[in-house]
Design an enzyme around this catalytic site. Structure first.
Site, PDB file in Angstrom:
ATOM      1  N   GLU A  35       0.943  -1.195  -0.031  1.00 23.90           N
ATOM      2  CA  GLU A  35       0.158  -0.131   0.013  1.00 23.90           C
ATOM      3  C   GLU A  35       0.863   1.193   0.048  1.00 23.90           C
ATOM      4  O   GLU A  35       0.449   2.362  -0.259  1.00 23.90           O
ATOM      5  CB  GLU A  35      -0.959   0.002   1.335  1.00 23.90           C
ATOM      6  N   GLY A 101     -12.310  -4.736   1.943  1.00 28.48           N
ATOM      7  CA  GLY A 101     -13.395  -5.512   1.217  1.00 28.48           C
ATOM      8  C   GLY A 101     -14.654  -4.567   1.032  1.00 28.48           C
ATOM      9  O   GLY A 101     -14.946  -3.756   1.660  1.00 28.48           O
ATOM     10  N   MET A 199      -9.316  -2.903   8.341  1.00 22.00           N
ATOM     11  CA  MET A 199      -8.736  -3.091   9.883  1.00 22.00           C
ATOM     12  C   MET A 199      -8.056  -2.437  10.408  1.00 22.00           C
ATOM     13  O   MET A 199      -7.465  -2.391  11.491  1.00 22.00           O
ATOM     14  CB  MET A 199      -7.756  -4.464   9.497  1.00 22.00           C
ATOM     15  N   GLU A 200      -7.921  -0.846   9.828  1.00 23.30           N
ATOM     16  CA  GLU A 200      -7.194   0.079  10.582  1.00 23.30           C
ATOM     17  C   GLU A 200      -7.940   1.640  10.629  1.00 23.30           C
ATOM     18  O   GLU A 200      -7.784   2.372  11.406  1.00 23.30           O
ATOM     19  CB  GLU A 200      -5.828   0.410   9.565  1.00 23.30           C
ATOM     20  N   ASP A 223     -11.391  -6.927  -2.748  1.00 17.55           N
ATOM     21  CA  ASP A 223     -12.376  -8.333  -2.754  1.00 17.55           C
ATOM     22  C   ASP A 223     -13.659  -7.836  -2.231  1.00 17.55           C
ATOM     23  O   ASP A 223     -13.924  -6.560  -2.027  1.00 17.55           O
ATOM     24  CB  ASP A 223     -11.627  -9.288  -1.589  1.00 17.55           C
TER      25      ASP A 223
HETATM   26  N1  ADE Z   1      -8.835  -5.634   3.724  1.00 18.54           N
HETATM   27  C1  ADE Z   1      -8.962  -6.050   2.218  1.00 18.54           C
HETATM   28  N2  ADE Z   1      -9.896  -7.002   2.303  1.00 18.54           N
HETATM   29  C2  ADE Z   1     -10.460  -6.977   3.607  1.00 18.54           C
HETATM   30  C3  ADE Z   1     -11.440  -7.823   4.170  1.00 18.54           C
HETATM   31  N3  ADE Z   1     -12.324  -8.731   3.557  1.00 18.54           N
HETATM   32  N4  ADE Z   1     -11.752  -7.562   5.444  1.00 18.54           N
HETATM   33  C4  ADE Z   1     -10.924  -6.750   6.087  1.00 18.54           C
HETATM   34  N5  ADE Z   1      -9.781  -6.076   5.709  1.00 18.54           N
HETATM   35  C5  ADE Z   1      -9.498  -6.263   4.224  1.00 18.54           C
END
Ligand code: ADE
Length: 255
Positions: A35, A101, A199-200, A223
């Site tokens: 990233e 995601g 996640m951040e 995703d």
């Molecule tokens: N970062 C990229 N895809 C993710 C997901 N599905 N869940 C959490 N963090 C992500």
């Protein structure tokens, strides 16, 4: 009376909101190397300071003074990175860039989501009936608002780079989990109207918000956070990370 005035002045000084250093560099924070890599390639780095095992790269990018940092994965490292950018480098604003995601029905792989606000989706009570979400203290209903001007700037840059049909603005949900579950995606949609999960972001957001430092989170979808998420992440993660970084560089040109 004099004592009262002194006490009132002291109280006012303590309760005044902390303000960002106006002329400080822009802090750009990511979780992972992929990233940050495009930004590092395009930046002129003049110095690197290692604090708490994390490298803070000081230099210029697109004509702006910046500090670039890969803080690490998850809320703890993200919060530590944000606090260090603010306390050690006096950053004037913080931009988080990376992948996520897609949670919105409309947010497809490679689409961009710019934060209007963020929630911590895994903060709450574990009861006999299961997990019950709670609003994190110090927030309005658990929502941490991003800086509207930075959000607009980021969104406009996203439209310029990927086009209007692939650029979105909305809620981003943060938790210490990689989400790969259709039912949890539905929960995030129904509970928070989220467009993306990662996640951040909310950890950086809450630290920056409490310090009065403007921030925005920019994410490119690697995703759909569903049963296929791990494969999609593996296939599209690097390209998605570069896409998000490109938007940051476009945004810096306008700042
Ligand atoms: N970062 C990229 N895809 C993710 C997901 N599905 N869940 C959490 N963090 C992500």
């Amino acid at each position: 009376m004099k004592k009262l005035i002194i006490a009132a002045l002291a109280l006012a000084a303590f309760s005044a909101p902390l303000m960002a250093a106006e002329n400080g560099p822009i802090g750009i924070i990511t979780a992972m190397s992929n990233e940050l890599s495009l930004l590092l390639e395009n930046a002129e780095i003049t110095d690197t300071e290692t604090i708490g095992g994390v490298d803070y790269n000081i230099g210029t990018l697109e004509g702006q003074d910046v500090v670039l940092v890969k803080a690490g994965i998850g809320k703890i490292m993200a919060a530590a990175g944000a606090a260090t950018l603010i306390n050690e480098f006096d950053v004037s604003s913080i931009i988080f860039t990376g992948i996520a995601g897609g949670v919105g029905d409309e947010t497809e792989v490679m689409d961009i989501v710019v934060s209007t606000d963020l929630v911590v989706h895994d903060y709450g009570d574990m009861t006999n009936d299961g997990f019950v979400w709670d609003a994190i203290a110090g927030t309005d209903n658990g929502r941490i608002p991003a800086d509207p001007a930075l959000s607009d700037l980021a969104y406009n840059a996203a439209v310029e780079v990927v086009g209007e049909d692939s650029a979105f603005k909305g809620n981003i949900a943060t938790g210490d989990q990689f989400v790969a579950s259709e039912s949890y995606v539905k929960y995030l949609q129904d509970s928070f109207n989220s467009l993306a999960c990662e996640m951040e972001g909310a950890a950086v957001a809450l630290v920056a918000y409490n310090y009065g430092v403007p921030f925005v989170v920019i994410r490119c979808m690697s995703d759909k956070a569903d049963g296929l998420a791990h494969d999609s992440y593996a296939n599209f993660g690097d390209t998605a990370a570069d896409n998000s970084a490109s938007i940051v560089m476009t945004m810096l040109q306008e700042m």
